[in-house]
Design a protein around this motif. Sequence first.
Motif, PDB file in Angstrom:
ATOM      1  N   LEU A 216       0.836  -1.219   0.000  1.00 55.02           N
ATOM      2  CA  LEU A 216       0.000   0.000   0.000  1.00 55.02           C
ATOM      3  C   LEU A 216       0.865   1.261   0.000  1.00 55.02           C
ATOM      4  O   LEU A 216       0.531   2.268  -0.616  1.00 55.02           O
ATOM      5  N   TRP A 217       1.991   1.215   0.705  1.00 57.46           N
ATOM      6  CA  TRP A 217       2.861   2.390   0.790  1.00 57.46           C
ATOM      7  C   TRP A 217       3.397   2.805  -0.588  1.00 57.46           C
ATOM      8  O   TRP A 217       3.621   3.998  -0.830  1.00 57.46           O
TER       9      TRP A 217
ATOM     10  N   VAL B 105       1.007   5.097  -2.226  1.00 59.00           N
ATOM     11  CA  VAL B 105       1.116   6.462  -1.672  1.00 59.00           C
ATOM     12  C   VAL B 105       2.243   7.220  -2.385  1.00 59.00           C
ATOM     13  O   VAL B 105       2.067   8.364  -2.821  1.00 59.00           O
TER      14      VAL B 105
ATOM     15  N   VAL C 178       1.117   8.066  -5.909  1.00 56.86           N
ATOM     16  CA  VAL C 178       0.095   9.130  -5.957  1.00 56.86           C
ATOM     17  C   VAL C 178       0.755  10.493  -5.760  1.00 56.86           C
ATOM     18  O   VAL C 178       0.469  11.446  -6.509  1.00 56.86           O
ATOM     19  N   ILE C 179       1.638  10.593  -4.771  1.00 58.10           N
ATOM     20  CA  ILE C 179       2.296  11.887  -4.536  1.00 58.10           C
ATOM     21  C   ILE C 179       3.108  12.279  -5.769  1.00 58.10           C
ATOM     22  O   ILE C 179       3.086  13.431  -6.211  1.00 58.10           O
TER      23      ILE C 179
ATOM     24  N   PHE D 213       0.852   0.736   5.096  1.00 55.93           N
ATOM     25  CA  PHE D 213       1.240   2.083   4.673  1.00 55.93           C
ATOM     26  C   PHE D 213       2.660   2.436   5.119  1.00 55.93           C
ATOM     27  O   PHE D 213       3.177   3.492   4.760  1.00 55.93           O
TER      28      PHE D 213
ATOM     29  N   GLY E 143      -5.768  11.872  -6.085  1.00 54.65           N
ATOM     30  CA  GLY E 143      -6.049  11.363  -4.728  1.00 54.65           C
ATOM     31  C   GLY E 143      -7.146  10.312  -4.802  1.00 54.65           C
ATOM     32  O   GLY E 143      -7.063   9.258  -4.167  1.00 54.65           O
TER      33      GLY E 143
ATOM     34  N   GLY F 295      -5.782   7.186  -6.247  1.00 54.56           N
ATOM     35  CA  GLY F 295      -5.020   6.469  -5.221  1.00 54.56           C
ATOM     36  C   GLY F 295      -5.941   5.724  -4.268  1.00 54.56           C
ATOM     37  O   GLY F 295      -5.688   4.571  -3.905  1.00 54.56           O
ATOM     38  N   PHE F 296      -7.036   6.382  -3.875  1.00 53.49           N
ATOM     39  CA  PHE F 296      -8.006   5.755  -2.972  1.00 53.49           C
ATOM     40  C   PHE F 296      -8.567   4.477  -3.603  1.00 53.49           C
ATOM     41  O   PHE F 296      -8.693   3.443  -2.935  1.00 53.49           O
TER      42      PHE F 296
ATOM     43  N   PHE G 179      -5.996   1.765  -3.416  1.00 51.96           N
ATOM     44  CA  PHE G 179      -5.966   1.136  -2.079  1.00 51.96           C
ATOM     45  C   PHE G 179      -7.078   0.085  -1.988  1.00 51.96           C
ATOM     46  O   PHE G 179      -6.863  -1.034  -1.529  1.00 51.96           O
TER      47      PHE G 179
END
Lengths: 145, 407
Positions: B38-39, B42, B45-46, B168, B226, B229-230, B233
């Motif tokens: 999952l990390w 993140v 996405v960033i 995460f 965002g 990304g959600f 997840f």
Amino acid sequence: MQIRALLNRRALGASLLFLVCAFATGCNGGTVDDHALKRDAEKVASLATEGGLLANDMSKGASTKYFARVHAKELSQAASDLADALRSRPTSPGIEPDVRKLSRLAGRVSALLEQLHLHPTDRARAERLEKPLSDRADDADELSK
Amino acid sequence: MKVFNIALGILAAIGGFVDIGDLVFNVSAGATFGYQLLWVVVIGVIGIIVYSEMCGRVAAVSGKAVFDAVRERLGFRTGLAALISAQVVNLMTLTAEIGGVAICLQLLSGLPYRWLILFAGVVLMVVVWTTSFDWIERIFGYGGLCLLVFAVAAVKLHPTWSAVGHGFLPHMDTESPLLYAYFAVGLLGAAMTPYEVYFYSSGAVEEQWGPKDLGLNKANAMIGYGLGGFLSFALMIVGGSLFLDKGIEPEFLGSIALGAEVPLGQIGLLLALVGILFAVGGAAIDTLFSGAYNMAQYLGWEWGRYRHPSGAPRFTLTWIVLLVLGLGAVMTGVDPVQLTEYAVIFSAVALPLTYVPILLVANDRTYMREYANGRVANVFGLVYLVVILIISITAVPLMILTNVGQN
């Protein structure tokens, strides 16, 4: 200019490397050894288990006719392709009986999934097929150990 | 009506961030490693937010899209290498997405796959020809929001939330570190696929953004990606909760839809299939336009969907040719899911060719005046450039060593 030259060389090199690699990794044949046997047994188990999940949903009326028909066919075809591949590929000495067994198992899984494909609205049949699919998944799991 | 203004970001995110490659990679990553990766989402996405904001800002301030910058900053020869690699990846992705649309239609209708490929091609042609850019964004962006059903499915599958939370934090609990690295690189490559920024920056020029729209640009990048990304997840959690323990390797689009059917029944299945249809259809349009945008910007042609097709004939001809090539490729029987994995890895190799010029132009004060990158944007930009270089260098070796994630 240095950045341009570097990126240019990287782009050309990467393109050539990619093409070579795509061919290298795309080859799925070769001899069935212990490792390939394990991988293929896991695949057969995966297809049977997924078929079992689908059968469970079909028996509860939680799926749709077209989804059940099409997805069961995809799974059945994959199991059938695996059975054919295992039958035709050369095998490392000492594991031939297991490879033959797995090939037959993949064929059986394919036949069970084909039943789901042919009768996508038959809930009673789907319920009856759950157990044999689960059993075949267990058998394949055994072979993967 | 303010809410419709972020449609570009949502379409870019739904069509670009949650395309067939992300659907496959996220669910497969969950089915193989649970929530451990999952990390990586993140980080991805960033990264895409940082660079999309940057190229949206460049487009708003200078009126130049990504391939204008590529040609100007890299010169003709290196720019040509970037164009060729971008077009190859675009065509591979377009082929996979058209195949994905046909598979989805087949799962919904039961009709023959090859007829549905032709049907998908005709529908895409008609939609692109007749529908305005605004409505394309709205129809496919908001239609793709049906994918939120996977968030409900993830909750209904009752994952171990402490394990999800642990996911995460970067950690590796596996006997297959190479496979773990392959999935990490694939997830990052899928998250930062170049066609997303080609489409996003060209869309900003199409919508005639100016400096007054920089807030809108930030909102589009952050909310759109965002949201993407959600959804990633949710897909990974579904993969980890449903498939991992059972030893299922999801290899088909149908397997992904099954992830919503098992916990939510028919309604979950139908929402998932409709969401996938719009997301993959949106991605097909993204890649189609991206290919035509890149070509037109690099060669200095008239381009844009706001023009009548006869006002930008070479642009129009380019997307028609790309669509025909994509249709021809998918009609050969190539597996769209397998093709998308190659497309993701190849695009990972070519990432620096897209992102280096963006960073250079965003720092050029002759173009950007007071809107050039500040310190924070540059720190993020440089850190992500290192990440991109690592992805680019390791993608192919990992693909070979893991036999495309099979071992």
